[in-house]
Design a protein around this motif. Structure first.
Motif, PDB file in Angstrom:
ATOM      1  N   ALA A   2      -3.267 -16.471  -9.577  1.00 41.34           N
ATOM      2  CA  ALA A   2      -3.090 -15.148  -8.985  1.00 41.34           C
ATOM      3  C   ALA A   2      -3.686 -15.161  -7.588  1.00 41.34           C
ATOM      4  O   ALA A   2      -4.828 -15.592  -7.383  1.00 41.34           O
ATOM      5  N   ARG A   3      -2.919 -14.699  -6.627  1.00 44.37           N
ATOM      6  CA  ARG A   3      -3.369 -14.713  -5.241  1.00 44.37           C
ATOM      7  C   ARG A   3      -3.882 -13.337  -4.840  1.00 44.37           C
ATOM      8  O   ARG A   3      -3.316 -12.313  -5.212  1.00 44.37           O
ATOM      9  N   ILE A   4      -4.953 -13.355  -4.069  1.00 45.73           N
ATOM     10  CA  ILE A   4      -5.534 -12.112  -3.564  1.00 45.73           C
ATOM     11  C   ILE A   4      -4.900 -11.816  -2.210  1.00 45.73           C
ATOM     12  O   ILE A   4      -4.979 -12.642  -1.290  1.00 45.73           O
ATOM     13  N   ARG A   5      -4.280 -10.664  -2.088  1.00 39.37           N
ATOM     14  CA  ARG A   5      -3.639 -10.291  -0.821  1.00 39.37           C
ATOM     15  C   ARG A   5      -4.631  -9.466   0.009  1.00 39.37           C
ATOM     16  O   ARG A   5      -5.091  -8.415  -0.414  1.00 39.37           O
ATOM     17  N   VAL A   6      -4.950  -9.971   1.200  1.00 42.40           N
ATOM     18  CA  VAL A   6      -5.957  -9.371   2.072  1.00 42.40           C
ATOM     19  C   VAL A   6      -5.315  -8.978   3.402  1.00 42.40           C
ATOM     20  O   VAL A   6      -4.533  -9.743   3.969  1.00 42.40           O
ATOM     21  N   ALA A  48       3.711  -2.088  -0.373  1.00 46.84           N
ATOM     22  CA  ALA A  48       3.911  -1.327  -1.611  1.00 46.84           C
ATOM     23  C   ALA A  48       5.397  -1.206  -1.923  1.00 46.84           C
ATOM     24  O   ALA A  48       5.803  -1.312  -3.093  1.00 46.84           O
ATOM     25  N   ALA A  49       6.220  -0.995  -0.882  1.00 46.87           N
ATOM     26  CA  ALA A  49       7.663  -0.869  -1.097  1.00 46.87           C
ATOM     27  C   ALA A  49       8.257  -2.170  -1.617  1.00 46.87           C
ATOM     28  O   ALA A  49       9.230  -2.161  -2.387  1.00 46.87           O
ATOM     29  N   GLU A  50       7.674  -3.298  -1.210  1.00 48.19           N
ATOM     30  CA  GLU A  50       8.152  -4.608  -1.659  1.00 48.19           C
ATOM     31  C   GLU A  50       7.515  -5.025  -2.985  1.00 48.19           C
ATOM     32  O   GLU A  50       7.742  -6.137  -3.460  1.00 48.19           O
ATOM     33  N   VAL A  51       6.721  -4.135  -3.568  1.00 48.41           N
ATOM     34  CA  VAL A  51       5.993  -4.394  -4.812  1.00 48.41           C
ATOM     35  C   VAL A  51       5.112  -5.638  -4.669  1.00 48.41           C
ATOM     36  O   VAL A  51       4.981  -6.444  -5.584  1.00 48.41           O
ATOM     37  N   ARG A  52       4.523  -5.779  -3.501  1.00 44.60           N
ATOM     38  CA  ARG A  52       3.552  -6.848  -3.243  1.00 44.60           C
ATOM     39  C   ARG A  52       2.353  -6.227  -2.532  1.00 44.60           C
ATOM     40  O   ARG A  52       2.038  -6.563  -1.388  1.00 44.60           O
ATOM     41  N   PRO A  53       1.705  -5.264  -3.183  1.00 41.14           N
ATOM     42  CA  PRO A  53       0.645  -4.511  -2.506  1.00 41.14           C
ATOM     43  C   PRO A  53      -0.550  -5.388  -2.142  1.00 41.14           C
ATOM     44  O   PRO A  53      -0.813  -6.412  -2.775  1.00 41.14           O
ATOM     45  N   TYR A  54      -1.257  -4.956  -1.104  1.00 37.85           N
ATOM     46  CA  TYR A  54      -2.503  -5.628  -0.745  1.00 37.85           C
ATOM     47  C   TYR A  54      -3.578  -5.240  -1.753  1.00 37.85           C
ATOM     48  O   TYR A  54      -3.586  -4.137  -2.294  1.00 37.85           O
TER      49      TYR A  54
END
Length: 262
Positions: A2-6, A48-54
């Motif tokens: 799982a990657r942490i989006r920063v 958020a729209a791409e369902v890849r939230p930070y």
């Protein structure tokens, strides 16, 4: 893995790019950078729209402030049609309201108990010195994702003192507001909304003279000498502005005002 989006939010290009590059070298971190509050909000909305939230935003405490002479070059300012500059603490509050699942960590040049207390009140989960080690920063990033709150030990006493003082001032302000009559509270909410005496009179169906009397009573009971001071006290007490008046309907419609028809 799982990657942490920063998302790094800093208007000094060299620092933002260096930090982003250092974080990106970690196998479990995915990072991007934004150079202003409006740009950060757009990036969060797109993600958020791409369902890849930070997961975490790292926000410069002095976002939007001019660098001292010879400081690091700043990123270009927002376009004129964008909202005005947003400081770091205000951005934390906006993100907390719009994206409660995103954790905020404030990056600071120096330890400032008052600013750190404001950051926590705005919704930040951590406060980190800009010159801390990468490992320390990663520890904080991973910790806030476990709902931990991270502050430097040297700041704890000062931050607790600031939070206690703020709570005391808020309680005192609330008690003063509670001494107002219901009509005076209405007038105070109109003052918080920035309405002048004439606008308040039209809104509450009172004469300007009566409104003036109510305003004088409000100032006297709150123990202040100006509208600005009354508004500041009201905000500390949690008093919000009066709701905007709905636009009048077309002629021929019946508009009800209390028990009166107009």
């Amino acid at each position: 893995m799982a990657r942490i989006r920063v998302l790094v939010v800093d208007d000094h290009r060299i620092f933002a790019e260096s930090l982003a590059a250092a974080l990106a070298a970690e196998p479990d971190v995915e990072v991007a950078a934004a150079g202003s509050g409006p740009a950060a909000l757009r990036a969060l909305e797109r993600a958020a729209a791409e369902v890849r939230p930070y997961d975490v935003i790292l926000v410069d405490a002095e976002l939007g402030a001019l660098a001292p002479g010879g400081g690091a070059p700043a990123l270009p300012p927002p376009r004129q049609e964008e909202p005005g500059a947003v400081d770091g603490i205000a951005l934390v509050a906006q993100v907390r309201a719009a994206r409660p699942g995103v954790r905020s960590v404030v990056l600071a040049e120096k330890d400032d108990p008052r600013c750190a207390a404001r950051a926590l009140q705005a919704g930040a989960s951590g406060w980190v010195a800009k010159d801390c080690s990468l490992q320390r920063l990663l520890t904080v990033v991973r910790g806030v994702l476990r709902d931990e709150t991270h502050l430097p030990p040297a700041l704890l006493t000062g931050v607790l003192r600031e939070l206690t003082a703020t709570r005391k001032h808020r309680t005192e302000s609330q008690q003063l507001v509670e001494s107002l009559t219901p009509r005076e509270r209405e007038v105070l909410r109109c003052m918080v909304a920035g309405l002048g005496r004439k606008a308040v009179a039209e809104r509450l169906f009172l004469s300007p003279h009566t409104v003036r009397t109510h305003m004088q009573n409000v100032l006297g009971k709150l123990g202040v000498h100006s509208t600005l001071a009354a508004v500041a006290l009201a905000r500390r007490a949690g008093v919000g502005p009066a709701e905007p008046v709905a636009p009048a309907r077309l002629a021929g419609d019946v508009v009800e005002r209390g028990s009166q028809l107009a």
